[in-house]
Design a protein around this motif. Structure first.
Motif, PDB file in Angstrom:
ATOM      1  N   ASP A 148       8.325  -3.365  -3.179  1.00 16.12           N
ATOM      2  CA  ASP A 148       7.820  -4.601  -2.871  1.00 16.12           C
ATOM      3  C   ASP A 148       8.328  -5.571  -1.872  1.00 16.12           C
ATOM      4  OD1 ASP A 148       6.189  -4.443  -5.074  1.00 16.12           O
ATOM      5  OD2 ASP A 148       7.894  -4.952  -6.623  1.00 16.12           O
ATOM      6  N   VAL A 149       7.491  -6.036  -0.944  1.00 17.28           N
ATOM      7  CA  VAL A 149       8.068  -6.522   0.304  1.00 17.28           C
ATOM      8  C   VAL A 149       7.021  -8.020   0.240  1.00 17.28           C
ATOM      9  CG1 VAL A 149       8.160  -6.486   2.769  1.00 17.28           C
ATOM     10  CG2 VAL A 149       8.055  -4.335   1.489  1.00 17.28           C
ATOM     11  N   ARG A 150       8.018  -9.078   0.927  1.00 17.83           N
ATOM     12  CA  ARG A 150       7.415 -10.266   0.878  1.00 17.83           C
ATOM     13  C   ARG A 150       6.355 -10.167   1.958  1.00 17.83           C
ATOM     14  NH1 ARG A 150      12.133 -11.334   3.149  1.00 17.83           N
ATOM     15  NH2 ARG A 150      11.285 -12.137   4.971  1.00 17.83           N
ATOM     16  N   GLU A 151       4.967 -10.802   1.442  1.00 16.83           N
ATOM     17  CA  GLU A 151       3.603 -10.876   2.350  1.00 16.83           C
ATOM     18  C   GLU A 151       4.083 -11.179   3.736  1.00 16.83           C
ATOM     19  OE1 GLU A 151      -0.852 -12.549   2.134  1.00 16.83           O
ATOM     20  OE2 GLU A 151       0.535 -13.161   0.825  1.00 16.83           O
ATOM     21  N   SER A 152       4.845 -12.314   4.226  1.00 19.59           N
ATOM     22  CA  SER A 152       5.070 -12.425   5.367  1.00 19.59           C
ATOM     23  C   SER A 152       5.435 -11.460   6.443  1.00 19.59           C
ATOM     24  CB  SER A 152       5.908 -13.775   5.546  1.00 19.59           C
ATOM     25  OG  SER A 152       7.131 -13.612   4.956  1.00 19.59           O
ATOM     26  N   LEU A 153       6.742 -10.563   5.583  1.00 21.67           N
ATOM     27  CA  LEU A 153       7.168  -9.582   6.230  1.00 21.67           C
ATOM     28  C   LEU A 153       6.366  -8.357   6.286  1.00 21.67           C
ATOM     29  CD1 LEU A 153       9.774  -8.281   7.540  1.00 21.67           C
ATOM     30  CD2 LEU A 153      10.451  -7.519   5.184  1.00 21.67           C
ATOM     31  N   HIS A 154       5.419  -8.082   5.488  1.00 22.52           N
ATOM     32  CA  HIS A 154       4.487  -7.100   5.545  1.00 22.52           C
ATOM     33  C   HIS A 154       3.505  -7.200   6.603  1.00 22.52           C
ATOM     34  CE1 HIS A 154       0.738  -5.250   4.781  1.00 22.52           C
ATOM     35  NE2 HIS A 154       1.462  -4.249   4.265  1.00 22.52           N
ATOM     36  N   THR A 155       3.283  -8.434   6.551  1.00 27.88           N
ATOM     37  CA  THR A 155       2.378  -8.938   7.777  1.00 27.88           C
ATOM     38  C   THR A 155       2.793  -8.825   9.165  1.00 27.88           C
ATOM     39  OG1 THR A 155       1.119 -10.439   6.509  1.00 27.88           O
ATOM     40  CG2 THR A 155       0.618 -10.831   8.677  1.00 27.88           C
ATOM     41  N   ARG A 156       3.907  -9.243   9.449  1.00 32.43           N
ATOM     42  CA  ARG A 156       4.710  -9.216  10.824  1.00 32.43           C
ATOM     43  C   ARG A 156       4.951  -7.778  10.990  1.00 32.43           C
ATOM     44  NH1 ARG A 156      10.119 -11.556   9.927  1.00 32.43           N
ATOM     45  NH2 ARG A 156      10.398 -10.773  12.118  1.00 32.43           N
ATOM     46  N   PHE A 157       5.299  -6.784  10.048  1.00 32.60           N
ATOM     47  CA  PHE A 157       5.336  -5.729  10.290  1.00 32.60           C
ATOM     48  C   PHE A 157       4.160  -4.597  10.713  1.00 32.60           C
ATOM     49  CE2 PHE A 157       6.046  -0.957   8.501  1.00 32.60           C
ATOM     50  CZ  PHE A 157       6.773  -0.541   9.687  1.00 32.60           C
ATOM     51  N   LYS A 158       3.123  -4.988   9.998  1.00 33.00           N
ATOM     52  CA  LYS A 158       1.798  -4.537  10.179  1.00 33.00           C
ATOM     53  C   LYS A 158       1.338  -4.874  11.802  1.00 33.00           C
ATOM     54  CE  LYS A 158      -2.550  -3.782   8.213  1.00 33.00           C
ATOM     55  NZ  LYS A 158      -3.214  -3.665   6.989  1.00 33.00           N
ATOM     56  N   VAL A 159       1.383  -6.198  12.194  1.00 33.48           N
ATOM     57  CA  VAL A 159       0.971  -6.579  13.503  1.00 33.48           C
ATOM     58  C   VAL A 159       1.867  -5.902  14.542  1.00 33.48           C
ATOM     59  CG1 VAL A 159       0.851  -8.563  14.862  1.00 33.48           C
ATOM     60  CG2 VAL A 159       0.252  -8.852  12.618  1.00 33.48           C
ATOM     61  N   ALA A 160       3.113  -5.866  14.305  1.00 36.34           N
ATOM     62  CA  ALA A 160       4.035  -5.394  15.451  1.00 36.34           C
ATOM     63  C   ALA A 160       3.650  -3.705  15.475  1.00 36.34           C
ATOM     64  CB  ALA A 160       5.671  -5.337  14.795  1.00 36.34           C
ATOM     65  N   CYS A 161       3.263  -3.167  14.353  1.00 36.31           N
ATOM     66  CA  CYS A 161       2.894  -1.679  14.353  1.00 36.31           C
ATOM     67  C   CYS A 161       1.457  -1.605  15.224  1.00 36.31           C
ATOM     68  CB  CYS A 161       2.725  -1.026  13.175  1.00 36.31           C
ATOM     69  SG  CYS A 161       4.301  -0.604  12.372  1.00 36.31           S
ATOM     70  N   ALA A 162       0.642  -2.591  15.057  1.00 36.48           N
ATOM     71  CA  ALA A 162      -0.732  -2.431  15.431  1.00 36.48           C
ATOM     72  C   ALA A 162      -0.806  -2.866  17.198  1.00 36.48           C
ATOM     73  CB  ALA A 162      -1.489  -3.675  14.872  1.00 36.48           C
TER      74      ALA A 162
END
Length: 83
Positions: free
Chosen positions: A43-57
């Protein structure tokens, strides 16, 4: 009324880099030496997940290989601390 094209759409040929990125990130390529695979769910905070996903993209990388690379690096660090 049917639409008609004045020009035929161009056939786009992918660059060698695009082909390599597709091949290396395709299904089934994450298996190494046919070793059994285990799934990890966290489980990961939504904000961290979003930041990680954007950085990967932005770097055109996939999330799973980035996480695996981090785990591999961290395991080595932890193993070195234990000795």
């Amino acid at each position: 009324m049917a639409k008609s094209f004045k020009t035929v759409p161009k056939k786009r040929t992918p660059s060698p880099e695009q082909v390599e990125a597709f091949v290396s990130g395709g299904a089934g390529t994450d298996k190494q030496d046919d070793e059994p695979v285990k799934r990890v769910s966290i489980d990961v905070r939504e904000s961290l997940h979003t930041r990680f996903k954007v950085a990967c993209a932005k770097t055109r990388s996939k999330m799973a290989p980035e996480i695996i690379a981090f785990i591999e690096k961290r395991v080595i660090e932890l193993e070195n601390e234990a000795t």
